[in-house]
Design a protein around this motif. Structure first.
Motif, mmCIF file in Angstrom:
data_model
loop_
_atom_site.group_PDB
_atom_site.id
_atom_site.type_symbol
_atom_site.label_atom_id
_atom_site.label_comp_id
_atom_site.label_asym_id
_atom_site.label_seq_id
_atom_site.Cartn_x
_atom_site.Cartn_y
_atom_site.Cartn_z
ATOM 1 N N GLY A 15 1.013 -1.347 -0.039
ATOM 2 C CA GLY A 15 -0.041 -0.219 -0.100
ATOM 3 C C GLY A 15 0.855 1.258 -0.103
ATOM 4 O O GLY A 15 0.563 2.240 -0.770
ATOM 5 N N LEU A 16 1.840 1.145 0.773
ATOM 6 C CA LEU A 16 2.709 2.499 0.607
ATOM 7 C C LEU A 16 3.633 2.498 -0.299
ATOM 8 O O LEU A 16 4.115 3.578 -0.932
ATOM 9 C CB LEU A 16 3.779 2.420 2.071
ATOM 10 C CG LEU A 16 3.152 2.395 3.234
ATOM 11 C CD1 LEU A 16 4.138 2.247 4.445
ATOM 12 C CD2 LEU A 16 2.544 3.923 3.350
ATOM 13 N N ASP A 17 3.709 1.392 -1.283
ATOM 14 C CA ASP A 17 4.452 1.676 -2.466
ATOM 15 C C ASP A 17 3.578 2.458 -3.370
ATOM 16 O O ASP A 17 4.057 3.288 -4.193
ATOM 17 C CB ASP A 17 4.450 0.363 -3.281
ATOM 18 C CG ASP A 17 5.616 -0.434 -2.658
ATOM 19 O OD1 ASP A 17 6.638 -0.133 -1.857
ATOM 20 O OD2 ASP A 17 5.678 -1.624 -3.089
ATOM 21 N N VAL A 18 2.343 2.618 -3.127
ATOM 22 C CA VAL A 18 1.419 3.490 -4.137
ATOM 23 C C VAL A 18 1.192 4.781 -3.205
ATOM 24 O O VAL A 18 1.286 5.898 -3.947
ATOM 25 C CB VAL A 18 0.018 2.729 -4.220
ATOM 26 C CG1 VAL A 18 -1.128 3.526 -5.158
ATOM 27 C CG2 VAL A 18 0.391 1.541 -5.014
ATOM 28 N N LEU A 19 0.977 4.849 -2.195
ATOM 29 C CA LEU A 19 0.426 6.043 -1.303
ATOM 30 C C LEU A 19 1.596 6.739 -0.461
ATOM 31 O O LEU A 19 1.059 7.943 0.084
ATOM 32 C CB LEU A 19 -0.802 5.699 -0.679
ATOM 33 C CG LEU A 19 -2.031 4.851 -1.329
ATOM 34 C CD1 LEU A 19 -3.004 4.573 -0.121
ATOM 35 C CD2 LEU A 19 -2.573 5.966 -2.416
ATOM 36 N N GLY A 20 2.668 6.017 -0.361
ATOM 37 C CA GLY A 20 3.586 6.538 0.614
ATOM 38 C C GLY A 20 4.544 7.817 0.028
ATOM 39 O O GLY A 20 5.104 8.057 0.782
ATOM 40 N N GLU A 21 4.411 7.815 -1.131
ATOM 41 C CA GLU A 21 5.338 9.077 -1.628
ATOM 42 C C GLU A 21 4.829 10.336 -1.358
ATOM 43 O O GLU A 21 3.741 10.537 -1.165
ATOM 44 C CB GLU A 21 5.458 8.974 -3.200
ATOM 45 C CG GLU A 21 5.972 7.898 -3.789
ATOM 46 C CD GLU A 21 7.479 7.887 -3.686
ATOM 47 O OE1 GLU A 21 8.018 8.619 -3.302
ATOM 48 O OE2 GLU A 21 8.186 6.846 -4.257
ATOM 49 N N ARG A 22 5.926 11.432 -1.256
ATOM 50 C CA ARG A 22 5.662 12.700 -0.857
ATOM 51 C C ARG A 22 4.510 13.296 -1.636
ATOM 52 O O ARG A 22 4.730 13.113 -2.788
ATOM 53 C CB ARG A 22 6.608 13.690 -0.868
ATOM 54 C CG ARG A 22 6.548 14.820 0.187
ATOM 55 C CD ARG A 22 7.675 15.393 0.316
ATOM 56 N NE ARG A 22 7.472 16.790 1.191
ATOM 57 C CZ ARG A 22 7.747 17.833 0.588
ATOM 58 N NH1 ARG A 22 8.415 18.058 -0.453
ATOM 59 N NH2 ARG A 22 7.677 19.156 1.396
ATOM 60 N N TRP A 23 3.272 14.162 -1.058
ATOM 61 C CA TRP A 23 2.409 14.760 -1.849
ATOM 62 C C TRP A 23 1.118 13.817 -2.500
ATOM 63 O O TRP A 23 0.217 14.395 -2.771
ATOM 64 C CB TRP A 23 2.925 15.509 -3.071
ATOM 65 C CG TRP A 23 3.998 16.448 -2.812
ATOM 66 C CD1 TRP A 23 5.214 16.346 -2.962
ATOM 67 C CD2 TRP A 23 3.525 17.795 -2.528
ATOM 68 N NE1 TRP A 23 5.831 17.716 -2.668
ATOM 69 C CE2 TRP A 23 4.766 18.565 -2.079
ATOM 70 C CE3 TRP A 23 2.474 18.271 -2.019
ATOM 71 C CZ2 TRP A 23 4.960 19.911 -1.744
ATOM 72 C CZ3 TRP A 23 2.507 19.671 -1.485
ATOM 73 C CH2 TRP A 23 3.522 20.367 -1.340
#
Length: 212
Positions: A15-23
């Motif tokens: 999930g963080l691979d998709v949503l964890g990037e800044r912005w």
């Protein structure tokens, strides 16, 4: 494929691979209020580089969370919206993060509060799925001149479906106060300043489902 990921076969890591990037979550936050032009997103996300915004939007489209639509003439503009998958899968995450951050806000007092904070605190976090059974309605919130359009359908929030049946007009500070004030008297006074327009049946349903 993204150049960076956690390389772990774990649902949180995936999930963080998709949503964890800044912005990324802030872009999705902006799209909860309805279709937005690229320029709208730039204006509401001060500090994001033009190329980074374009990159994030492309990634979110590739992941099926955001849709890009080119509107025909005479409008002739490109808008970005949350996809149906985005509404179903991302909105609960945004609500949870917003609840987590709510008591970390700087004191707002008697203002000013941003239209976005009014929407998040007063509308989004007030949504009660238990009150939404059988309700199918598109709602517009006009908060200090900024418009937020969305629908209630099948006990969850979704993209707007046509023209709104209910319009909520409010100052952001009143919506925040109605949700966060420690005094019951202040909460009730703020709620009395929130305006509703539409059929009384739809208004009553909207007030119940958003705890207003």
């Amino acid at each position: 494929m993204r150049s960076r990921n956690y390389n772990q076969n774990c649902p949180i890591a995936r999930g963080l691979d998709v949503l964890g990037e800044r912005w990324t979550l802030l872009i999705l936050r902006e799209l909860v209020g309805g279709p937005r032009r690229y320029g709208d997103l730039r204006a509401e996300l001060p500090g994001i580089a033009t190329n980074l915004l374009a990159e994030r939007l492309k990634e979110l489209q590739d992941d099926g969370l955001v849709e890009r639509t080119d509107l025909p003439a005479p409008i002739a503009r490109t808008v970005y919206t949350l996809s149906d998958v985005g509404w179903r899968r991302v909105l609960p995450i945004l609500q949870t993060v917003a609840w987590f951050g709510l008591d970390r806000l700087d004191p707002i007092g008697d203002g000013p509060a941003s239209p976005l904070n009014g929407f998040l605190a007063g509308i989004l976090l007030g949504f009660d799925p238990g009150q939404a059974a059988g309700l199918e309605v598109t709602v517009r919130a006009e908060i200090d001149g900024r418009r937020f359009d969305f629908a209630v359908t099948h006990c969850h929030l979704a993209g707007a479906r046509g023209e709104p049946a209910v319009t909520i007009t409010a100052r952001a500070i009143d919506l925040v106060t109605a949700r966060l004030a420690t005094s019951e008297a202040r909460r009730k006074a703020a709620l009395r300043r929130v305006g509703f327009d539409g059929h009384q049946r739809d208004i009553d349903a909207a007030r119940a489902v958003f705890s207003l």
